[in-house]
Design an enzyme around this catalytic site. Structure first.
Site, mmCIF file in Angstrom:
data_model
loop_
_atom_site.group_PDB
_atom_site.id
_atom_site.type_symbol
_atom_site.label_atom_id
_atom_site.label_comp_id
_atom_site.label_asym_id
_atom_site.label_seq_id
_atom_site.Cartn_x
_atom_site.Cartn_y
_atom_site.Cartn_z
ATOM 1 N N ARG A 75 0.835 -1.211 0.000
ATOM 2 C CA ARG A 75 0.000 0.000 0.000
ATOM 3 C C ARG A 75 0.863 1.252 0.000
ATOM 4 O O ARG A 75 1.352 1.687 1.042
ATOM 5 C CB ARG A 75 -0.926 -0.003 1.217
ATOM 6 C CG ARG A 75 -1.849 1.194 1.270
ATOM 7 C CD ARG A 75 -2.859 1.222 0.161
ATOM 8 N NE ARG A 75 -3.777 0.092 0.255
ATOM 9 C CZ ARG A 75 -4.491 -0.374 -0.793
ATOM 10 N NH1 ARG A 75 -4.401 0.208 -1.975
ATOM 11 N NH2 ARG A 75 -5.301 -1.410 -0.640
ATOM 12 N N ARG A 101 2.740 -6.649 -10.166
ATOM 13 C CA ARG A 101 3.077 -5.939 -8.916
ATOM 14 C C ARG A 101 3.402 -6.879 -7.768
ATOM 15 O O ARG A 101 3.973 -6.453 -6.762
ATOM 16 C CB ARG A 101 1.962 -4.969 -8.516
ATOM 17 C CG ARG A 101 0.649 -5.625 -8.187
ATOM 18 C CD ARG A 101 -0.358 -4.567 -7.778
ATOM 19 N NE ARG A 101 -1.673 -5.138 -7.542
ATOM 20 C CZ ARG A 101 -2.558 -4.628 -6.705
ATOM 21 N NH1 ARG A 101 -2.263 -3.544 -6.020
ATOM 22 N NH2 ARG A 101 -3.737 -5.180 -6.560
ATOM 23 N N HIS A 171 0.904 3.271 -10.764
ATOM 24 C CA HIS A 171 -0.177 3.628 -9.819
ATOM 25 C C HIS A 171 0.435 4.436 -8.663
ATOM 26 O O HIS A 171 0.423 4.009 -7.505
ATOM 27 C CB HIS A 171 -0.782 2.315 -9.310
ATOM 28 C CG HIS A 171 -2.066 2.420 -8.553
ATOM 29 N ND1 HIS A 171 -2.273 3.315 -7.523
ATOM 30 C CD2 HIS A 171 -3.219 1.712 -8.654
ATOM 31 C CE1 HIS A 171 -3.489 3.151 -7.034
ATOM 32 N NE2 HIS A 171 -4.086 2.184 -7.702
ATOM 33 N N ASP A 216 -12.402 8.608 -7.852
ATOM 34 C CA ASP A 216 -11.801 7.511 -8.602
ATOM 35 C C ASP A 216 -12.200 7.690 -10.064
ATOM 36 O O ASP A 216 -13.305 7.319 -10.457
ATOM 37 C CB ASP A 216 -12.309 6.160 -8.037
ATOM 38 C CG ASP A 216 -11.529 4.985 -8.619
ATOM 39 O OD1 ASP A 216 -10.660 5.197 -9.489
ATOM 40 O OD2 ASP A 216 -11.805 3.841 -8.198
ATOM 41 N N GLU A 275 -2.092 8.606 -11.724
ATOM 42 C CA GLU A 275 -1.510 7.428 -12.367
ATOM 43 C C GLU A 275 -1.434 7.629 -13.878
ATOM 44 O O GLU A 275 -2.459 7.831 -14.529
ATOM 45 C CB GLU A 275 -2.371 6.206 -12.043
ATOM 46 C CG GLU A 275 -2.643 6.058 -10.556
ATOM 47 C CD GLU A 275 -3.750 5.046 -10.251
ATOM 48 O OE1 GLU A 275 -3.868 4.056 -10.983
ATOM 49 O OE2 GLU A 275 -4.495 5.271 -9.285
#
Lengths: 301, 93
Positions: A75, A101, A171, A216, A275
């Site tokens: 995170r 990732r 990201h 978002d 991003e």
């Protein structure tokens, strides 16, 4: 896979500048320190965890509650989303943002460059059939140049016999003084998909982006620099990019960050994700033998 | 990957290049740096060496052939081979 720290330091270490170390069982990082900045990158995910220009504040945000465990997403920092962004288009049980990732990447190059910056590069080889949901062959590389700016080149090379479609994103979690007081410019006039209301109808950005609720959004036709203006830290973070026409802007706000559970107390206030991506309509088709570069440069003004 | 051979180039402490072949390149370079018995005489005298390039081939004979080709290259040609990474292609300028 090259996880033996002594061997990595022997092959790629640079005295006082590039040092590999283990921070917990099965979790290794590389620390970079030069005249311009310091940084750290996890070998899992080739995930940049910190970048601090000399004399400045951290530019990249990492949750205080972040866990560093083999196979678990981290995170904060710069997760590499690949070969799809968000949920898999056909199977939502597959990992969000793809598998790069959480995979262990191979270190392929380190170099002290002439201008006192540092290059470090990683590779992830994907051979057809290794992953559910993406049975193709490709070679993914990420090259970081650590200096007073941070430059990243994410390169997808199609090593298979048919064309592949790739969605990708850096990201990046940027550190901010208080998300309620910042503005992001560079997206004025861009159409966007609002993932908070789930609407498939595109909206259009008017003016700067500001935050007073969960946000978002996938901005499309986004090719201009984005600038995070942070009066609290008296700085502007400039995000320049090439070969990306989509930008995701994300902040989970209060309820969602409580549900997520790993952002730390009031963590959402001190971060914003901007991003650089190839997402939604902007995924890329790569012919056999061809490659695609997603390139970004972050700098502080 | 472990069943395949690789050609590698290391940069030595005096700035010169050394080309070799191995199945496990990182172990081999560690030997160049740490192991007085197994290191090549050339690299033993020019420590530390750092990996700057590697190339995968299927068999030992292909690796030996390619090693011979690279060893015949001029320093400039080797630099071009090593520097074909993206950051040298103008993306970062």
């Amino acid at each position: 896979m090259n996880t033996d720290i002594a061997v990595l330091n022997s092959c790629f270490g640079i005295d006082d500048q590039v040092v590999f170390k283990t921070i917990s069982e099965h979790f290794s990082i590389v620390e970079i320190d030069n005249a311009h900045a310091s940084a750290s990158i996890s070998l899992q995910g080739a995930h940049l965890m910190s970048w601090v220009p000399k004399g400045g504040e951290p530019v990249i945000w990492m949750s205080q509650e972040a866990s560093f465990e083999s196979g678990k997403p981290i995170r904060g920092g710069i997760p590499v989303c690949w070969p799809w962004f968000g949920d898999h288009s056909a199977n939502s049980s597959l990992p969000a943002h793809g598998f790069a990732r959480t995979a262990l990447w191979e270190v392929i190059q380190t170099e002290a460059l002439k201008d006192d910056t540092t290059l470090i590069a990683f590779r992830l080889i994907q051979e057809g059939g290794n992953h559910d949901g993406w049975p193709y062959s490709a070679e993914l590389e990420i090259h970081f140049i650590i200096g007073d700016s941070l430059k990243i080149d994410l390169v997808t090379r199609n090593t298979g016999k048919s064309a592949i479609t790739v969605g990708d994103a850096l990201h990046t979690y940027f550190a901010v003084s208080d998300v309620r007081n910042i503005t992001i410019n560079g997206l004025d006039g861009c159409p966007y998909l609002d993932k908070v209301d789930g609407s498939e109808q595109k909206k259009q950005q008017v003016g700067d982006v500001q935050f007073d609720q969960e946000t978002d959004r996938i901005y499309l036709e986004s090719t201009e620099d984005c600038v995070i203006d942070d009066p609290g830290l008296k700085r502007r973070i400039r995000i320049s990019k090439l070969n990306s026409e989509s930008t995701i802007v994300w902040n989970p706000w209060i309820e969602k960050s409580e549900r997520m559970g790993d952002l730390g107390k009031d963590g959402y206030l001190n971060m914003v994700c901007v991003e650089s991506a190839n997402a939604a309509d902007d995924v890329v088709l790569i012919a056999p033998g061809e490659k695609h570069h997603l390139w970004v440069r972050y700098s502080v003004e | 990957m472990s069943s395949e051979w690789q050609i590698y180039i290391v940069s030595c402490s005096d700035g010169s290049f050394y080309t070799g072949i191995a199945k496990d390149v990182l172990r081999r370079i560690d030997e160049h740096n740490q192991d007085d018995l197994k290191a090549a005489r050339y690299t033993r005298a020019r420590r530390p060496v750092r990996l700057i390039y590697k190339e995968l081939v299927a068999t030992r004979s292909e690796a030996a052939k390619r090693e011979h080709e690279i060893k015949k290259m001029s320093r400039k040609e080797k630099e071009v081979l090593v520097k074909k990474a993206p950051h040298e292609q103008g993306f970062f300028d």
